[in-house]
Every structure is written in C-alpha cells, then in structure tokens.
Design a protein around this motif. Sequence first.
Motif, PDB file in Angstrom:
ATOM      1  N   THR A 129      -5.743 -16.026  25.640  1.00 24.90           N
ATOM      2  CA  THR A 129      -5.415 -15.608  26.999  1.00 24.90           C
ATOM      3  C   THR A 129      -3.904 -15.607  27.189  1.00 24.90           C
ATOM      4  OG1 THR A 129      -7.472 -16.587  27.811  1.00 24.90           O
ATOM      5  CG2 THR A 129      -5.756 -16.139  29.444  1.00 24.90           C
ATOM      6  N   ALA A 130      -3.384 -14.488  27.693  1.00 25.62           N
ATOM      7  CA  ALA A 130      -1.976 -14.388  28.080  1.00 25.62           C
ATOM      8  C   ALA A 130      -1.915 -14.396  29.603  1.00 25.62           C
ATOM      9  CB  ALA A 130      -1.350 -13.116  27.520  1.00 25.62           C
ATOM     10  N   ARG A 131      -0.728 -14.549  30.138  1.00 24.81           N
ATOM     11  CA  ARG A 131      -0.553 -14.592  31.582  1.00 24.81           C
ATOM     12  C   ARG A 131       0.612 -13.709  32.004  1.00 24.81           C
ATOM     13  NH1 ARG A 131      -2.203 -18.704  29.110  1.00 24.81           N
ATOM     14  NH2 ARG A 131      -3.886 -19.983  29.877  1.00 24.81           N
ATOM     15  N   VAL A 132       0.452 -13.080  33.166  1.00 23.14           N
ATOM     16  CA  VAL A 132       1.520 -12.309  33.802  1.00 23.14           C
ATOM     17  C   VAL A 132       2.076 -13.178  34.921  1.00 23.14           C
ATOM     18  CG1 VAL A 132       2.056 -10.265  35.185  1.00 23.14           C
ATOM     19  CG2 VAL A 132       0.446 -10.098  33.299  1.00 23.14           C
ATOM     20  N   PHE A 133       3.405 -13.186  35.037  1.00 23.31           N
ATOM     21  CA  PHE A 133       4.061 -13.936  36.106  1.00 23.31           C
ATOM     22  C   PHE A 133       4.784 -12.962  37.029  1.00 23.31           C
ATOM     23  CE2 PHE A 133       3.710 -16.736  32.489  1.00 23.31           C
ATOM     24  CZ  PHE A 133       3.319 -17.938  33.049  1.00 23.31           C
ATOM     25  N   SER A 134       4.713 -13.202  38.326  1.00 27.16           N
ATOM     26  CA  SER A 134       5.399 -12.372  39.311  1.00 27.16           C
ATOM     27  C   SER A 134       5.856 -13.258  40.462  1.00 27.16           C
ATOM     28  CB  SER A 134       4.462 -11.288  39.847  1.00 27.16           C
ATOM     29  OG  SER A 134       5.059 -10.623  40.947  1.00 27.16           O
ATOM     30  N   LYS A 135       7.032 -12.955  40.987  1.00 25.54           N
ATOM     31  CA  LYS A 135       7.520 -13.733  42.125  1.00 25.54           C
ATOM     32  C   LYS A 135       6.693 -13.472  43.376  1.00 25.54           C
ATOM     33  CE  LYS A 135      11.122 -10.359  43.237  1.00 25.54           C
ATOM     34  NZ  LYS A 135      12.569 -10.156  43.309  1.00 25.54           N
ATOM     35  N   TYR A 136       5.863 -12.431  43.353  1.00 24.74           N
ATOM     36  CA  TYR A 136       5.033 -12.096  44.504  1.00 24.74           C
ATOM     37  C   TYR A 136       3.662 -12.771  44.471  1.00 24.74           C
ATOM     38  CZ  TYR A 136       8.594  -8.525  44.810  1.00 24.74           C
ATOM     39  OH  TYR A 136       9.798  -7.875  44.873  1.00 24.74           O
ATOM     40  N   PHE A 185       0.824 -17.923  26.509  1.00 20.33           N
ATOM     41  CA  PHE A 185      -0.358 -17.633  25.708  1.00 20.33           C
ATOM     42  C   PHE A 185      -1.002 -18.932  25.259  1.00 20.33           C
ATOM     43  CE2 PHE A 185      -2.192 -17.522  21.450  1.00 20.33           C
ATOM     44  CZ  PHE A 185      -3.195 -16.578  21.605  1.00 20.33           C
ATOM     45  N   SER A 186      -2.325 -18.980  25.321  1.00 17.58           N
ATOM     46  CA  SER A 186      -3.078 -20.080  24.719  1.00 17.58           C
ATOM     47  C   SER A 186      -4.298 -19.481  24.038  1.00 17.58           C
ATOM     48  CB  SER A 186      -3.487 -21.118  25.762  1.00 17.58           C
ATOM     49  OG  SER A 186      -4.276 -20.516  26.774  1.00 17.58           O
ATOM     50  N   GLY A 187      -4.578 -19.967  22.843  1.00 14.78           N
ATOM     51  CA  GLY A 187      -5.710 -19.419  22.113  1.00 14.78           C
ATOM     52  C   GLY A 187      -5.864 -20.061  20.756  1.00 14.78           C
ATOM     53  N   VAL A 188      -6.415 -19.286  19.828  1.00 11.93           N
ATOM     54  CA  VAL A 188      -6.686 -19.792  18.488  1.00 11.93           C
ATOM     55  C   VAL A 188      -6.155 -18.826  17.439  1.00 11.93           C
ATOM     56  CG1 VAL A 188      -8.731 -21.090  19.171  1.00 11.93           C
ATOM     57  CG2 VAL A 188      -8.978 -18.727  18.409  1.00 11.93           C
ATOM     58  N   ARG A 189      -5.913 -19.387  16.258  1.00  8.57           N
ATOM     59  CA  ARG A 189      -5.548 -18.576  15.100  1.00  8.57           C
ATOM     60  C   ARG A 189      -6.702 -18.616  14.116  1.00  8.57           C
ATOM     61  NH1 ARG A 189      -0.161 -18.618  11.230  1.00  8.57           N
ATOM     62  NH2 ARG A 189      -0.969 -17.066   9.781  1.00  8.57           N
TER      63      ARG A 189
END
Length: 136
Positions: free
Chosen positions: A74-81, A62-66
């Motif tokens: 923005t968050a990210r999904v990770f997949s081995k595919y 996650f990267s963003g502001v408070r």
Amino acid sequence: MQKYVIGFGFALFASTAIADSFWNHNGSIMRLSDYGNERVFSYEHPSVKMQSAGVRTGDVLFSGVRRGDKYFGTARVFSKYCNHSLPYKVSGNVYKGPKVVLTGTRPSYDTGYNKGCTPNGKMRTDTLVFTYISSE
C-alpha cells in the motif's frame, strides 16, 4: 512465564531486521526498513514540496512485502487539503542499481480550500521510483 516468551518473541523479531537504507524519491530522502519480508519506505527528510503537503519525518509512503524481486503493498498520497493520507495498492520490481519502481492505480481527488478532499470519479496511475543512496 508468558511475559518471557512474549519478550523473547519481540527480541527475535527485532533481531531479524537488517540495517536501514536511504533512498531518493522525488527529492525526498526515504528510509527503507525491512523486517524479514516486510518493507516500509518512510520519509526521513521530506522535500519542501512534501513538507507543504503536510508530510513529516517518519510518515509512511509505502508498506508491504518483498517476494523475490517484487514488492506488493500500500502506498499513500499526501495533500495539504486532506486530513489524512489516501491509501492505494501498488506493486513493482527491484532493479539493479538498486532501484525500486512501484505502480498502482488510485482515485483522483478534487482538492482546494473550498473543495476539501473529494474523489472525482476519475482514476490515475502513479509510478513511484526509489533510487538507492546509502545504508546505515
């Protein structure tokens, strides 16, 4: 003269950083770095499941502001595919405990060795929960 001004700006920016803290997220140890209002959750010790998805220490979830007791970013999904992380927008709250809960809606993907990483037209809501462990 400009070199000194730029260098001073970097030193001033770096000095606003508060000590990093560590958080649990689904069995992974996360590092929360903050610089003023900016926030970054990165993997410090990814869980075995996340390691098998290709996540390594330092990868950003996650990267963003408070703003007040809310996070936006923005968050990210990770997949081995997939050859790269898949970004999507999230927002959420900071709760006592402390705990951070972020939610967002993202595309769903068909994955597999023969499918690669293809959006399937469906949407999915994700909830990311970060529970405080300690500070550096």
